[in-house]
Design an enzyme around this catalytic site. Structure first.
Site, PDB file in Angstrom:
ATOM      1  N   VAL B 101       0.870  -1.176   0.000  1.00 19.40           N
ATOM      2  CA  VAL B 101       0.000   0.000   0.000  1.00 19.40           C
ATOM      3  C   VAL B 101       0.895   1.211   0.000  1.00 19.40           C
ATOM      4  O   VAL B 101       1.510   1.499   1.009  1.00 19.40           O
ATOM      5  CB  VAL B 101      -0.925   0.061   1.238  1.00 19.40           C
ATOM      6  N   GLY B 102       1.031   1.871  -1.116  1.00 18.18           N
ATOM      7  CA  GLY B 102       1.765   3.133  -1.183  1.00 18.18           C
ATOM      8  C   GLY B 102       1.104   3.972  -0.124  1.00 18.18           C
ATOM      9  O   GLY B 102      -0.094   3.876   0.069  1.00 18.18           O
ATOM     10  N   CYS B 103       1.877   4.714   0.628  1.00 18.29           N
ATOM     11  CA  CYS B 103       1.243   5.359   1.766  1.00 18.29           C
ATOM     12  C   CYS B 103       0.310   6.431   1.291  1.00 18.29           C
ATOM     13  O   CYS B 103       0.536   7.052   0.276  1.00 18.29           O
ATOM     14  CB  CYS B 103       2.271   5.891   2.713  1.00 18.29           C
ATOM     15  N   VAL B 104      -0.752   6.621   2.050  1.00 14.70           N
ATOM     16  CA  VAL B 104      -1.806   7.528   1.617  1.00 14.70           C
ATOM     17  C   VAL B 104      -1.557   8.950   2.072  1.00 14.70           C
ATOM     18  O   VAL B 104      -0.736   9.159   2.919  1.00 14.70           O
ATOM     19  CB  VAL B 104      -3.149   7.044   2.135  1.00 14.70           C
TER      20      VAL B 104
END
Ligand SMILES: Cc1cc2nc3c(=O)[nH]c(=O)nc-3n(C[C@H](O)[C@H](O)[C@H](O)COP(=O)(O)OP(=O)(O)OC[C@H]3O[C@@H](n4cnc5c(N)ncnc54)[C@H](O)[C@@H]3O)c2cc1C
Lengths: 411, 104
Positions: B101-104
């Protein structure tokens, strides 16, 4: 017998937390909050400073916002002694705790990128994530005439992940108004594979960049800065005349010193209860934790509500029953006095639709509008007067699907 | 979840081709997955994959590039050499783990 809740950091999350907790715990509970200084910044306001935005109301004394029944200690934290259940301050004082909440936010680390703090720092290399940086950048922009303006994100996570995009949109608008846009190459450099990680929003924000003739350099992880070029690990170079960078974000150093951090110094916690995975008496809230949602004031706000309910239960000797869903809510300034609004949580990505914002009215989600821009500006008042004092705000912590358009099966 | 066949291995994958059933992964499948994205696995690759798998088993989350580097002792620069262009994504793909999960 007096019991003790100690909170480390009196920023957005720590201040809201102690104020709300004070109203809910009886006086057998002492509440102490520690911060290293007495200057509380309104960070979202930094975004406008480089373009001549006001700086006068951006910093206030922390004392003004901390409830009288809460002890505010102004000293830097040196370390947490987990086994002894006490916090050691830099001046040698010891604070024992029954429950500890780490709310020390992020620390910007330009020192972690070789060459960033070299001779070009604050000459052609700037940041706007600090007030000093934003002010220095304002001066540099006033003197800017032509060339390559590069907006750069060092690595994720960063707080307010949309801020670099907002900066780019505002820079485009500002350059146009001054007749400088056609002499300027505007470049957006990101370690991610697009403008934003969540697909629907990334597509929308990505097309807003191309509409504005912004060149996007994606999957770019900077290894070092050499003179006036960013150099990536895989050998790409991006030259700049003016670099606006978002330095590496890490947790506070005492977190790592205390053995409570991950490789970046963020505190690993259960994403629903914010309880440290290392010790059940320790929690982390706000930017300091490793939860997989945006590091944003809105997340701090929603998660503080859940944490307060859970701490009240623990204080009464009951198990925790409240769960945080990762709810985040971000305004995105897009220039020309307009803004978008994103609303999402751990499970649901930002969707188009409308969103009810107390005090300000309905906002359009994922779409530019004037109302959203005014909402963003109004937020400063809400922050100082409603959020920090911990007054109830009619916004439930959990995300709602009301008013949202569900995505048509990915077309 | 769609089922696909890769050189005789039947595996469950998501829309982007990442494995969805961790137990279907083994060293042989890693070689097949690597070939899909033009990589030939060496011991250097395998050391990283082993760290990623172990770390995932402990934390339930795919390691970021920084974490993979810190944990496996392979420098970020070398990770870019071993898994060119998009190391975090490619490592996860070959290790049979969810896309980070690419950081949000
Ligand atoms: C340019 C910019 C724009 C932003 N825009 C938005 C926006 O539009 N919307 C939004 O929701 N969010 C926005 N944010 C993010 C928001 O400001 C943060 O997410 C929020 O302030 C986080 O709160 P926090 O309490 O976790 O950390 P902070 O508010 O940063 O507080 C951390 C505190 O810990 C203290 N501390 C750290 N180390 C120590 C130590 N060793 N000893 C003692 N004290 C210590 C610090 O002094 C600080 O006061 C923006 C941020 C920036 C920089």
């Amino acid at each position: 017998m007096t019991r003790h809740v100690v909170v480390l950091g009196a920023g957005t999350a720590g201040t809201m937390l102690v104020n709300k907790l004070r109203r809910r715990l009886d006086d057998t509970w002492k509440i102490t909050v520690v911060d290293r200084d007495d200057a509380h910044p309104y960070q979202p306001g930094f975004l406008f400073v480089p373009f001549g935005g006001p700086t006068d109301d951006l910093v206030r004394s922390r004392h003004a916002f901390v409830h009288d029944g809460v002890e505010l200690v102004l000293e830097a934290v040196d370390r947490v002694d987990v086994a002894a259940q006490e916090v050691l301050l830099l001046d040698g004082r010891l604070l024992p705790y029954d429950y500890l909440v780490i709310a020390s936010g992020v620390t910007l680390r330009p020192d972690q990128t070789p060459g960033m703090l070299g001779p070009e720092w604050r000459r052609s290399i700037f940041d706007f994530y600090t007030l000093d940086g934003a002010k220095a950048l304002a001066t540099a922009l006033r003197g800017f005439r032509r060339g390559r303006l590069v907006v750069h994100v060092t690595d994720v996570p960063i707080k307010c992940p949309v801020a670099p995009l907002e900066f780019t949109f505002l820079a485009d608008d500002w350059l146009r108004r001054r007749g400088l846009r056609s002499h300027t190459e505007l470049v957006f450099v990101t370690p991610m594979d697009g403008a934003f990680t969540k697909p629907v929003a990334s597509e929308r924000l990505g097309s807003m960049l191309s509409d504005r003739d912004v060149v996007v350099e994606a999957d770019f992880l900077v290894e070092r800065i050499e003179g006036r070029s960013l150099v990536s690990y895989d050998g790409r170079e991006v030259p700049f005349d003016l670099l606006v960078t978002v330095p590496l974000h890490m947790g506070a150093e005492f977190v790592t010193r205390s053995g409570l951090g991950d490789e970046l110094g963020f505190v690993p916690v259960d994403k629903h209860t914010l309880q440290s995975t290392a010790d059940p008496r320790i929690f982390a809230v706000g930017d300091a934790s490793d939860i997989p949602t945006s590091k944003a004031g809105s997340v701090a706000h929603f998660s503080v509500d859940v944490l307060v309910d859970n701490l009240v239960e623990l204080a009464a000797g009951r198990p925790m029953t409240h769960s945080f869903d990762g709810h985040a809510n971000c305004f995105v300034e897009s220039g020309d006095r307009k803004a978008l609004l994103l609303d999402f949580n751990y499970e649901t990505e930002p969707l188009p639709g409308t969103f009810p914002v107390p005090y300000v009215g309905p906002m359009s989600l994922l779409k530019e509008s004037r109302a959203n821009h005014l909402g963003k500006l109004a937020f400063q008042w809400v922050y100082w007067n409603v959020l920090l004092p911990g007054r109830p705000i009619p916004l439930a912590p959990a995300m709602s699907m009301v008013g949202k358009q569900n995505p048509v099966s990915t077309s | 979840m769609p089922v696909t066949t890769l050189e005789g291995h039947e595996v469950h994958v998501d829309a982007e081709g990442f494995l969805t059933d961790l137990s279907e992964w083994d060293d042989e499948l890693a070689t097949v997955l690597a070939a899909q994205i033009g990589l030939t696995l060496t011991d250097e690759h395998r050391a990283v994959l082993t760290f990623l798998r172990d770390d995932f088993a402990q934390r339930g989350e795919t390691a970021t590039l920084r974490r993979a580097s810190a944990g496996s002792g392979v420098s970020v620069k070398d990770l870019f050499r071993l898994f060119p262009q998009k190391p975090a994504k490619k490592m996860a793909y070959v290790a049979g783990l969810p896309k980070p999960v690419g950081c949000v």
